[in-house]
Design a protein around this motif. Structure first.
Motif, PDB file in Angstrom:
ATOM      1  N   VAL A 165       0.861  -1.181   0.000  1.00  0.00           N
ATOM      2  CA  VAL A 165       0.000   0.000   0.000  1.00  0.00           C
ATOM      3  C   VAL A 165       0.898   1.232   0.000  1.00  0.00           C
ATOM      4  N   GLU A 166       0.751   2.075  -1.023  1.00  0.00           N
ATOM      5  CA  GLU A 166       1.461   3.347  -1.077  1.00  0.00           C
ATOM      6  C   GLU A 166       0.440   4.440  -0.765  1.00  0.00           C
ATOM      7  N   ILE A 167       0.606   5.087   0.360  1.00  0.00           N
ATOM      8  CA  ILE A 167      -0.394   6.031   0.843  1.00  0.00           C
ATOM      9  C   ILE A 167       0.289   7.288   1.381  1.00  0.00           C
ATOM     10  N   GLU A 168      -0.006   8.406   0.744  1.00  0.00           N
ATOM     11  CA  GLU A 168       0.508   9.706   1.168  1.00  0.00           C
ATOM     12  C   GLU A 168       2.019   9.689   1.347  1.00  0.00           C
ATOM     13  N   GLY A 169       2.699   9.081   0.379  1.00  0.00           N
ATOM     14  CA  GLY A 169       4.154   9.054   0.400  1.00  0.00           C
ATOM     15  C   GLY A 169       4.761   8.005   1.306  1.00  0.00           C
ATOM     16  N   ARG A 170       3.940   7.163   1.932  1.00  0.00           N
ATOM     17  CA  ARG A 170       4.429   6.101   2.814  1.00  0.00           C
ATOM     18  C   ARG A 170       4.122   4.741   2.198  1.00  0.00           C
ATOM     19  N   ARG A 171       4.831   3.712   2.662  1.00  0.00           N
ATOM     20  CA  ARG A 171       4.645   2.370   2.124  1.00  0.00           C
ATOM     21  C   ARG A 171       4.409   1.375   3.246  1.00  0.00           C
ATOM     22  N   VAL A 172       3.340   0.601   3.106  1.00  0.00           N
ATOM     23  CA  VAL A 172       2.966  -0.415   4.088  1.00  0.00           C
ATOM     24  C   VAL A 172       2.834  -1.744   3.367  1.00  0.00           C
ATOM     25  N   LEU A 173       3.534  -2.757   3.842  1.00  0.00           N
ATOM     26  CA  LEU A 173       3.503  -4.087   3.228  1.00  0.00           C
ATOM     27  C   LEU A 173       2.618  -5.005   4.053  1.00  0.00           C
ATOM     28  N   LEU A 174       1.701  -5.712   3.390  1.00  0.00           N
ATOM     29  CA  LEU A 174       0.742  -6.582   4.058  1.00  0.00           C
ATOM     30  C   LEU A 174       1.089  -8.054   3.826  1.00  0.00           C
ATOM     31  N   ASP A 175       1.104  -8.836   4.882  1.00  0.00           N
ATOM     32  CA  ASP A 175       1.217 -10.304   4.846  1.00  0.00           C
ATOM     33  C   ASP A 175       2.197 -10.806   3.791  1.00  0.00           C
ATOM     34  N   PRO A 176       3.457 -10.407   3.877  1.00  0.00           N
ATOM     35  CA  PRO A 176       4.417 -10.802   2.840  1.00  0.00           C
ATOM     36  C   PRO A 176       4.814 -12.280   2.945  1.00  0.00           C
ATOM     37  N   VAL A 177       4.689 -13.000   1.844  1.00  0.00           N
ATOM     38  CA  VAL A 177       5.148 -14.389   1.739  1.00  0.00           C
ATOM     39  C   VAL A 177       5.860 -14.523   0.401  1.00  0.00           C
ATOM     40  N   TRP A 178       7.176 -14.705   0.445  1.00  0.00           N
ATOM     41  CA  TRP A 178       7.975 -14.833  -0.771  1.00  0.00           C
ATOM     42  C   TRP A 178       8.489 -16.260  -0.968  1.00  0.00           C
ATOM     43  N   SER A 179       8.270 -17.144  -0.018  1.00  0.00           N
ATOM     44  CA  SER A 179       8.765 -18.510  -0.131  1.00  0.00           C
ATOM     45  C   SER A 179       8.014 -19.288  -1.208  1.00  0.00           C
ATOM     46  N   ASP A 180       8.626 -20.379  -1.663  1.00  0.00           N
ATOM     47  CA  ASP A 180       8.029 -21.200  -2.698  1.00  0.00           C
ATOM     48  C   ASP A 180       6.810 -21.955  -2.182  1.00  0.00           C
ATOM     49  N   ARG A 181       6.804 -22.298  -0.900  1.00  0.00           N
ATOM     50  CA  ARG A 181       5.684 -23.019  -0.291  1.00  0.00           C
ATOM     51  C   ARG A 181       5.195 -22.278   0.951  1.00  0.00           C
ATOM     52  N   CYS A 182       3.886 -22.351   1.205  1.00  0.00           N
ATOM     53  CA  CYS A 182       3.357 -21.836   2.473  1.00  0.00           C
ATOM     54  C   CYS A 182       3.272 -23.025   3.421  1.00  0.00           C
ATOM     55  N   SER A 183       4.370 -23.263   4.121  1.00  0.00           N
ATOM     56  CA  SER A 183       4.531 -24.489   4.893  1.00  0.00           C
ATOM     57  C   SER A 183       5.733 -24.307   5.809  1.00  0.00           C
ATOM     58  N   PRO A 184       5.812 -25.063   6.912  1.00  0.00           N
ATOM     59  CA  PRO A 184       7.042 -25.025   7.712  1.00  0.00           C
ATOM     60  C   PRO A 184       8.204 -25.729   7.030  1.00  0.00           C
ATOM     61  N   SER A 185       7.940 -26.447   5.946  1.00  0.00           N
ATOM     62  CA  SER A 185       8.965 -27.201   5.228  1.00  0.00           C
ATOM     63  C   SER A 185       9.082 -26.708   3.798  1.00  0.00           C
ATOM     64  N   GLY A 186      10.306 -26.692   3.297  1.00  0.00           N
ATOM     65  CA  GLY A 186      10.506 -26.335   1.909  1.00  0.00           C
ATOM     66  C   GLY A 186      10.264 -27.474   0.947  1.00  0.00           C
ATOM     67  N   LEU A 187       9.929 -28.661   1.469  1.00  0.00           N
ATOM     68  CA  LEU A 187       9.761 -29.840   0.633  1.00  0.00           C
ATOM     69  C   LEU A 187       8.312 -30.263   0.447  1.00  0.00           C
ATOM     70  N   VAL A 188       7.451 -29.899   1.372  1.00  0.00           N
ATOM     71  CA  VAL A 188       6.048 -30.289   1.287  1.00  0.00           C
ATOM     72  C   VAL A 188       5.172 -29.083   1.576  1.00  0.00           C
ATOM     73  N   GLY A 189       3.907 -29.204   1.201  1.00  0.00           N
ATOM     74  CA  GLY A 189       2.964 -28.124   1.440  1.00  0.00           C
ATOM     75  C   GLY A 189       2.601 -27.406   0.157  1.00  0.00           C
ATOM     76  N   PRO A 190       1.556 -26.580   0.172  1.00  0.00           N
ATOM     77  CA  PRO A 190       1.101 -25.891  -1.044  1.00  0.00           C
ATOM     78  C   PRO A 190       2.215 -25.064  -1.683  1.00  0.00           C
ATOM     79  N   ARG A 191       2.392 -25.268  -2.974  1.00  0.00           N
ATOM     80  CA  ARG A 191       3.460 -24.594  -3.714  1.00  0.00           C
ATOM     81  C   ARG A 191       2.880 -23.487  -4.579  1.00  0.00           C
ATOM     82  N   ARG A 192       3.650 -22.457  -4.775  1.00  0.00           N
ATOM     83  CA  ARG A 192       3.194 -21.305  -5.550  1.00  0.00           C
ATOM     84  C   ARG A 192       2.794 -21.703  -6.963  1.00  0.00           C
TER      85      ARG A 192
END
Length: 379
Positions: A125-152
């Motif tokens: 969100v860019e608002i009045e010259g400021r930037r707010v990032l919401l719920d950032p997830v950059w990993s390949d999987r949303c999981s505690p493991s990089g080997l299993v779980g839902p993949r992007r």
């Protein structure tokens, strides 16, 4: 004894695996075994636990919604596992999801209200010259493991190291598709912004090395001032948990308010009468970022159906509707594109202003792009 047993297992695996590939696989398993406990996060203790216990949302050892909800509703004759494996839903796109790199914006950008959706719930969100990032997830999987779980289903449109300087990072709750250890650690190293989180979620950040001065924990209706913005944690109807324990941390929606512009983000939530209350107290909103995906009639009270999201947007007194929480991870049984198809139809029927950006597309809220159905060519 446990160590001896583990050593026997490791030797057995080593005999079965040959060459460099086998050694690499074994090293990978060791890394996962080491890192998974950390990814589960921390537990409430000390002053953090005492503060949680004072919350109106906390009783009998856990956080609660305002009304009773169930995270799974049994349906006679329906087998969710069979449907997951053998169902005919088109749960993946047939072609690559189109990605864009957000432009930096012109000299007038500081005065604009802009939204950059990176995929799933991750949004800038860019608002009045400021930037707010919401719920950032950059990993390949949303999981505690990089080997299993839902993949992007698609890559992030930009690298996390390419994000502009941030003024605040908001987390709605501690589920893996909204709170990711690797992403938090990358932001810790590359950014100086504070993390604003619901009560208890700070325990996870604490375990991952985020210093106390960068962790701001809020209960519903509590606000924090940062960089000229007032950020308020507001109610949601959901649940939490990263391991076996459920509801040990709070979940929330968020209001981001500048001097002249306002943004609302649902986090994850079922439809409830709290939206009208938030709209009356904090609205109207220039733009709402609304969860539309991962719904099912088996959990109707904790994720909104697209039509309910439109109703919530109207309750909130929203201006532009931008959908989030779809297109990136398979977390339900519906078709990949069904949420936005249903949303588009409902928005037209109820005369709601809608923008459906591609991942990475920068939306100027006052001049949003027309909805063009881009997803239909890859769905």
């Amino acid at each position: 004894m446990a160590r001896a047993q583990n050593t026997d297992v490791e030797r057995s695996l080593g005999r079965r695996m040959r060459g460099a590939a086998g050694l690499a696989a074994l090293a990978g398993l060791a890394w996962v075994a080491r890192d998974v406990p950390a990814a589960l996060g921390g537990r409430l203790s000390g002053a953090r636990a005492e503060r949680a216990a004072r919350s109106p949302q906390f009783r009998e050892g856990t956080f609660h919604n305002r009304t009773g909800t169930r995270t799974m509703v049994a349906e006679p004759g329906r087998n969710l596992l069979r449907e997951l494996i053998f169902g005919k839903q088109k749960r993946r796109p047939t072609a690559p999801v189109p990605l864009l790199r957000p432009s930096a914006g012109g000299p007038e950008a500081a005065d604009e209200l802009n939204i950059v959706w990176y995929g799933h719930a991750s949004t800038l969100v860019e608002i009045e010259g400021r930037r707010v990032l919401l719920d950032p997830v950059w990993s390949d999987r949303c999981s505690p493991s990089g080997l299993v779980g839902p993949r992007r289903l698609h890559e992030p449109p930009v690298g996390i190291d390419e994000l502009p300087p941030l003024d605040a990072i908001l987390i709605s709750h501690d589920h893996y598709d909204h709170l990711d250890m690797a992403t938090v650690r990358a932001l810790l190293a590359g950014q100086s912004a504070p993390f604003l989180v619901p009560l208890g979620v700070g325990a996870h950040l604490d375990r991952w090395g985020v210093p106390a001065e960068r962790i701001i924990e809020l209960d519903w209706s509590e606000s924090y001032q940062v960089a000229g913005l007032e950020i308020t944690a507001t109610a949601a109807q959901h649940f939490s948990g990263r391991g076996l324990r459920r509801d040990g941390t709070l979940w929330s929606s968020w209001v981001v308010a500048g001097a002249h512009r306002k943004v609302f983000y649902t986090g994850d939530s079922g439809y409830f009468d709290g939206y009208a209350e938030i709209g009356a107290e904090h609205g109207p909103f220039d733009v709402t970022l609304m969860q539309i995906g991962a719904y099912d009639r088996a959990w109707p009270t904790i994720h909104m159906f697209p039509e309910e999201a439109v109703t919530a947007h109207l309750d909130l007194r929203g201006g532009l509707f931008v959908p989030v929480h779809w297109a990136t991870f398979n977390l339900a049984l519906h078709d990949w594109s069904e949420p936005v198809d249903r949303l588009w139809a409902e928005a037209k029927a109820r005369d709601v202003r809608l923008a459906v950006p591609r991942p990475g597309e920068r939306v100027v809220v006052d001049e949003p792009p027309a909805v063009d159905g881009w997803w239909q060519s890859v769905a």
